[in-house]
Design an enzyme around this catalytic site. Sequence first.
Site, PDB file in Angstrom:
ATOM      1  N   THR A 159       0.582  -1.045  -0.151  1.00 22.78           N
ATOM      2  CA  THR A 159      -0.176   0.120  -0.081  1.00 22.78           C
ATOM      3  C   THR A 159       0.889   1.256   0.112  1.00 22.78           C
ATOM      4  OG1 THR A 159      -1.890   0.973   1.138  1.00 22.78           O
ATOM      5  CG2 THR A 159      -0.122   0.266   2.483  1.00 22.78           C
ATOM      6  N   GLU A 181      -6.254  -3.503  -0.884  1.00 20.69           N
ATOM      7  CA  GLU A 181      -7.749  -4.192  -1.864  1.00 20.69           C
ATOM      8  C   GLU A 181      -7.179  -5.667  -2.093  1.00 20.69           C
ATOM      9  OE1 GLU A 181      -9.876  -0.479  -4.081  1.00 20.69           O
ATOM     10  OE2 GLU A 181      -7.531  -0.757  -4.638  1.00 20.69           O
TER      11      GLU A 181
HETATM   12 ZN   LIG Z   1      -9.023   0.759  -6.452  1.00 20.85          ZN
END
Ligand SMILES: [Zn+2]
Length: 283
Positions: A44, A75
């Site tokens: 990230t 994600e």
């Molecule tokens: Zn995205």
Amino acid sequence: MNEYKLKDLICEIGRRVYAKGFAAANDGNISVRLNDKEVLCTPTMVSKGFIKPEDLCVVDYEGKQLRGTRKRSSEILLHLAVYKNNPQVNAVVHCHPPHATAFAVAGEPIPKCVLPEVEVFLGEVPIAIYETPGTQKFADTIIPFVKKCNTIILANHGTVTFGPDLEKAYWNSEIIDAYCRILILARQLGRVNYFTETQTKELLDLKKKLGYDDPRFAKTENCDLCGNNIIQRGYRDYDPQPEAFEREEMAACTVGASSSASRTPDIDVLVKTITEQVLAALR
Ligand SMILES: [Zn+2]
């Protein structure tokens, strides 16, 4: 490919994603299935254009970080939803390519039967319903589609593309964005010409010969080749309808096109009323 080479390839694909303008700032994430216990993924808060092999993380299939000094992408759950539900997939790319994301924002279904490459390499592209990114609920939105396609539009968000290897997974991101860009440009010129049923059948025959799968190979209704969205149909609580790319000759085909069916009686009533008025005036 060993883990060392896969890390290099993720960095290379990250550079392409960034160079294409598919991921602003630290947007987007890339992953590769290492084995049945581990997935390699991007961290990230790092720009995809500047990732180094040592930045990459290894997680398990629940998203728990196993290796890497940087924190794994929030994600990753989206990627894991693909791996867990489609064993054929070995790589996933999530990004925000602007032209495809414009369709995601407009809620405009990706039309079929316009470009040969799109029919052969992508096929039908569904739109998953919006949920807050990074959550399990968000990851679950794509589950109904992951077995039947290789490219999904995420409503008001971006795209997720996948494939048997990382390069092919990434190519799908390029194909969908180039396609959406061409569609927008053609629409500005004023007209979009679609393939006929026969032309589409020829492309699908070619697709079969090349060894690709397509849910339309087993189509049951006439309108399924270019009209009805047959993947989306399995997920009826969110069924976006075309507006910018509605095909007039397909209006009668669209699932839920009760509007065109109910239009007929209205016109009949109108014609009858006018006729009666004209006859009354003549008398
Ligand atoms: Zn995205």
